[in-house]
Design a protein around this motif. Sequence first.
Motif, PDB file in Angstrom:
ATOM      1  N   ASP A  88      -3.699   4.988  -2.911  1.00 22.31           N
ATOM      2  CA  ASP A  88      -4.582   6.030  -3.411  1.00 22.31           C
ATOM      3  C   ASP A  88      -5.348   5.596  -4.657  1.00 22.31           C
ATOM      4  N   LEU A  89      -4.789   4.668  -5.411  1.00 24.90           N
ATOM      5  CA  LEU A  89      -5.379   4.260  -6.686  1.00 24.90           C
ATOM      6  C   LEU A  89      -5.984   2.864  -6.685  1.00 24.90           C
ATOM      7  N   MET A  90      -5.568   2.031  -5.761  1.00 29.66           N
ATOM      8  CA  MET A  90      -5.979   0.627  -5.797  1.00 29.66           C
ATOM      9  C   MET A  90      -7.490   0.486  -5.583  1.00 29.66           C
ATOM     10  N   LEU A 139      -1.347  -5.917 -10.130  1.00 26.51           N
ATOM     11  CA  LEU A 139      -0.648  -6.300  -8.905  1.00 26.51           C
ATOM     12  C   LEU A 139      -1.639  -6.406  -7.753  1.00 26.51           C
ATOM     13  N   PRO A 140      -1.721  -7.563  -7.123  1.00 19.67           N
ATOM     14  CA  PRO A 140      -2.453  -7.610  -5.861  1.00 19.67           C
ATOM     15  C   PRO A 140      -1.667  -6.769  -4.851  1.00 19.67           C
ATOM     16  N   VAL A 141      -2.372  -6.050  -4.012  1.00 15.63           N
ATOM     17  CA  VAL A 141      -1.727  -5.207  -3.006  1.00 15.63           C
ATOM     18  C   VAL A 141      -1.901  -5.909  -1.660  1.00 15.63           C
ATOM     19  N   VAL A 142      -0.786  -6.141  -0.976  1.00 17.10           N
ATOM     20  CA  VAL A 142      -0.824  -6.915   0.260  1.00 17.10           C
ATOM     21  C   VAL A 142      -0.168  -6.166   1.411  1.00 17.10           C
ATOM     22  N   ASP A 143      -0.525  -6.606   2.619  1.00 11.53           N
ATOM     23  CA  ASP A 143       0.175  -6.105   3.797  1.00 11.53           C
ATOM     24  C   ASP A 143       1.315  -7.073   4.115  1.00 11.53           C
ATOM     25  N   LYS A 144       2.011  -6.853   5.209  1.00 13.46           N
ATOM     26  CA  LYS A 144       3.186  -7.673   5.531  1.00 13.46           C
ATOM     27  C   LYS A 144       2.858  -9.135   5.815  1.00 13.46           C
ATOM     28  N   GLY A 172      -5.975  -4.832  -1.553  1.00 11.46           N
ATOM     29  CA  GLY A 172      -6.587  -4.278  -2.756  1.00 11.46           C
ATOM     30  C   GLY A 172      -5.923  -4.843  -3.983  1.00 11.46           C
ATOM     31  N   ILE A 173      -6.192  -4.195  -5.121  1.00  7.12           N
ATOM     32  CA  ILE A 173      -5.598  -4.614  -6.387  1.00  7.12           C
ATOM     33  C   ILE A 173      -5.428  -3.362  -7.235  1.00  7.12           C
ATOM     34  N   ILE A 174      -4.329  -3.298  -7.965  1.00  7.21           N
ATOM     35  CA  ILE A 174      -4.084  -2.161  -8.852  1.00  7.21           C
ATOM     36  C   ILE A 174      -3.677  -2.693 -10.216  1.00  7.21           C
ATOM     37  N   SER A 175      -4.237  -2.096 -11.260  1.00  7.95           N
ATOM     38  CA  SER A 175      -3.947  -2.545 -12.618  1.00  7.95           C
ATOM     39  C   SER A 175      -3.281  -1.439 -13.416  1.00  7.95           C
ATOM     40  N   ASP A 176      -2.748  -1.826 -14.552  1.00  8.86           N
ATOM     41  CA  ASP A 176      -2.148  -0.839 -15.438  1.00  8.86           C
ATOM     42  C   ASP A 176      -3.186   0.196 -15.866  1.00  8.86           C
ATOM     43  N   VAL A 232       0.816  -1.216   0.000  1.00  7.10           N
ATOM     44  CA  VAL A 232       0.000   0.000   0.000  1.00  7.10           C
ATOM     45  C   VAL A 232       0.849   1.264   0.000  1.00  7.10           C
ATOM     46  N   LYS A 233       2.016   1.242   0.588  1.00  8.55           N
ATOM     47  CA  LYS A 233       2.873   2.430   0.690  1.00  8.55           C
ATOM     48  C   LYS A 233       3.848   2.569  -0.478  1.00  8.55           C
ATOM     49  N   MET A 234       3.723   1.728  -1.474  1.00  2.03           N
ATOM     50  CA  MET A 234       4.582   1.781  -2.644  1.00  2.03           C
ATOM     51  C   MET A 234       4.146   2.955  -3.535  1.00  2.03           C
ATOM     52  N   THR A 235       5.118   3.617  -4.158  1.00  2.00           N
ATOM     53  CA  THR A 235       4.770   4.708  -5.074  1.00  2.00           C
ATOM     54  C   THR A 235       4.281   4.135  -6.404  1.00  2.00           C
ATOM     55  N   ILE A 236       3.534   4.928  -7.130  1.00  2.00           N
ATOM     56  CA  ILE A 236       3.033   4.503  -8.436  1.00  2.00           C
ATOM     57  C   ILE A 236       4.181   4.234  -9.413  1.00  2.00           C
ATOM     58  N   PRO A 237       5.214   5.085  -9.492  1.00  3.51           N
ATOM     59  CA  PRO A 237       6.324   4.733 -10.383  1.00  3.51           C
ATOM     60  C   PRO A 237       6.982   3.396 -10.046  1.00  3.51           C
ATOM     61  N   HIS A 238       7.088   3.067  -8.755  1.00  2.15           N
ATOM     62  CA  HIS A 238       7.652   1.769  -8.364  1.00  2.15           C
ATOM     63  C   HIS A 238       6.738   0.632  -8.820  1.00  2.15           C
TER      64      HIS A 238
END
Length: 173
Positions: free
Chosen positions: A101-103, A65-70, A76-80, A46-52
């Motif tokens: 912010d986007l997921m 990318l599935p978005v996961v905690d530790k 959540g999930i974020i797509s291109d 969740v704390k990853m930047t969009i460019p990363h």
Amino acid sequence: MDEDEGDRINYEYRYDKPPKNPKKGECMIVRDILRGKQQELVTATVKMTIPHAMEILIKNRISCLPVVDKNLRLAGIISDKDIFRHIFDSLQSFRSSMVEDLMTKKVIVGLESDEIGYIASIMTTNRIRHVPIMRDERLFGLVSVGDIVKTRMMDMEVENRYLLQFIEGSYPR
């Protein structure tokens, strides 16, 4: 996103309308697809930047990318496409934007015991290309439309081979 924030993801394990009955003999399940996948599950935080996140998508030649905690709990999930829309809307701010912010936070998920036809119907009905697969409340895998198509094509090739052997009379009796 911390669990203490009370903003946990709302999993939807089932779609409102059940799929039609599968065809006779159709019993391949999600676990079978995941077992055959060579690629390691690639995720974002969740704390990853969009460019990363973009770098990970491009490097791995994937579109989501599935978005996961530790603890590998799905956040959540974020797509291109999510990223493309954001860049189009906010070209100046996308470099400082975070994945959280986007997921998509309301994610439809499946279980490894779900039939492939069921997952395909979820994708079609909801117009989504990826379904995260859960095991014991943790992210276990990800099934894409491409995985479904590949599996269906393999099934059809096998069925066609047996039908051709039957028609030619060379099918073992």
